[in-house]
Scaffold this active site. Structure first.
Site, mmCIF file in Angstrom:
data_model
loop_
_atom_site.group_PDB
_atom_site.id
_atom_site.type_symbol
_atom_site.label_atom_id
_atom_site.label_comp_id
_atom_site.label_asym_id
_atom_site.label_seq_id
_atom_site.Cartn_x
_atom_site.Cartn_y
_atom_site.Cartn_z
ATOM 1 N N LYS A 61 11.482 -24.524 -43.738
ATOM 2 C CA LYS A 61 12.734 -24.195 -43.055
ATOM 3 C C LYS A 61 13.044 -22.698 -43.023
ATOM 4 O O LYS A 61 13.743 -22.227 -42.119
ATOM 5 C CB LYS A 61 13.894 -24.942 -43.713
ATOM 6 C CG LYS A 61 13.906 -26.444 -43.462
ATOM 7 C CD LYS A 61 14.302 -26.760 -42.036
ATOM 8 C CE LYS A 61 14.553 -28.254 -41.843
ATOM 9 N NZ LYS A 61 15.009 -28.570 -40.477
ATOM 10 N N SER A 311 5.571 -30.920 -45.486
ATOM 11 C CA SER A 311 6.616 -30.018 -45.004
ATOM 12 C C SER A 311 7.553 -29.508 -46.078
ATOM 13 O O SER A 311 8.202 -28.476 -45.896
ATOM 14 C CB SER A 311 7.429 -30.715 -43.905
ATOM 15 O OG SER A 311 8.003 -31.909 -44.401
#
Length: 409
Positions: A61, A311
């Protein structure tokens, strides 16, 4: 299950991703690519893990947040930024803002895990706890943006965010030029869209596969409808991909460039997390383990070499404990059962002796004596056992039956 995708739109192009890569130089880490012998054997071709769980803040992110905030005009920076998130996006925005000297406010749900709240504060954001669910938190952040002039930083629905996340795709092609399939989890779609832009522009022969949790799979019905649609009450342990509606910008890209979207069960997610921990020695959150879950569920469906994108790795320790137990049960490594004993001295010791002979490790024992279904001299015992796999579970149950016990599941 899998769903084909089609479509014709380019809100983000390769030059945007390359520009983002230059912007992130010295900010985002070039995360490692680790091979997995276990998954390679299952798939019948090399499988590599792209470890964004080892990125700064513990997830990808930071990439998109930094690119988005970097692109703000001076007057927008002066007004500060605001975001809403239960975890990874919050930390990405907080660190990116600190690095760029921008004031940040992050709204998080009241029940957000304490380690994620503390990390977001440590990265420099002012944290405001509001709402029981992310939708309420999001509404509060948007209202704050309207009232104060702060710039709202969306977690996935903006071209700059997607361009930043797309740098993961450029790194994959650099680190594994022989790749034939990239597998990536999908929530709102920012990461999958960015990777697809980069990969398809440079290697159109590479297949990009998205993965969603069955209980929070908004993309399959959206792709069938030809537009983003909402699903009611998404439910999954994978908070990072628990999104009820695709973003408009990533949806347009995914519809065109992602080859298919697959769904995975909660059992598969917990088993994948356990596999990453045991076999790869990597701490991965459920959303980050979703590509591994897809490979474990249908290994024959993927052409190798495969790159699975892990992720993120921000998982609350208490949730990790529950997930690991769930994963052990799903993998036949953990057995829970109940049975009835005569309520007399020595009965439990005899039972434990049978389990010891069967080589089962007793983790927990509970007693029930007040159930009206029990006889006057009976006690019900609940057992939680650690076993060696599905075959051993069957052997343990058979040993109990042979010893005269009636097993109740």
């Amino acid at each position: 299950m899998s769903f084909r995708t089609t479509g014709p739109f380019h809100p983000v192009i390769l030059d945007d991703v390359r520009g983002a890569q230059k912007m992130l130089s010295g900010v985002a880490r070039l995360t490692p690519m680790e091979g997995s012998r276990y998954l390679s054997r299952q798939v019948g071709a090399p499988v590599h893990l792209k470890c964004e769980n080892l990125q700064r803040t513990g997830s990808f992110k930071l990439r998109g947040a930094y690119v988005r905030i970097s692109g703000l005009r001076p007057e927008e920076r002066a007004a500060g930024v605001v975001a809403a998130s239960a975890g990874n996006h919050a930390q990405g925005v907080a660190l990116a803002s600190s690095l760029l000297g921008v004031r940040s406010t992050v709204f998080m749900p009241v029940g957000a895990p304490l380690p994620k709240v503390a990390a977001t504060r440590d990265y420099g954001a002012e944290v405001r706890l509001y709402g029981q669910v992310v939708d309420e938190t999001l509404a509060a952040a948007e209202e704050y943006a309207r009232d104060t002039g702060a710039v709202f930083i969306h977690p996935f629905d903006h071209p700059d965010i997607i361009a930043g996340q797309g740098t993961v795709g450029l790194e994959i092609l650099e680190q594994c030029p022989e790749v034939r399939t990239v597998v990536v989890g999908i929530g709102g779609g920012g990461l999958a869209a960015g990777i697809a832009v980069a990969v398809k522009a440079l290697r159109p022969d590479v297949k990009v596969v998205g993965v969603q949790a069955e209980g929070a799979a908004a993309y399959p019905p959206s792709l069938r409808a030809g537009r983003p649609v909402s699903i009611d009450a998404p439910a999954t342990m994978a908070d990072g991909i628990k999104v009820g509606r695709p973003g408009d910008v990533p949806y347009a890209i995914i519809e065109e460039l992602v080859d298919e979207v697959r769904t995975v069960s909660e059992d598969a997610l917990s088993s994948a997390l356990l596999l990453c921990l045991e076999r790869a020695k990597l701490v991965v959150e459920p959303a980050g383990a979703s590509p591994v879950a897809a490979l474990m569920t249908a290994p024959e469906a993927f052409q190798g070499p495969v790159v699975a994108v892990l992720s993120g790795g921000n998982v609350d320790p208490l949730l990790m404990q529950r997930i690991l137990r769930h994963g052990m049960a799903a993998g036949g490594r953990y057995l829970s059962l109940r049975l009835r004993l005569a309520d007399r001295p020595g009965a439990l010791a005899t039972l434990l002796g049978v389990l010891s002979e069967a080589d089962a490790n007793v983790l927990d024992v509970g007693h029930v004596r007040t159930d009206p279904r029990l006889g006057l001299t009976e006690v019900e015992v609940e057992l939680h056992l650690e076993t060696k796999g599905p075959e051993h579970c069957t052997e343990v149950e058979q040993a109990l039956l042979d010893a005269g016990y009636r097993v109740i599941h």
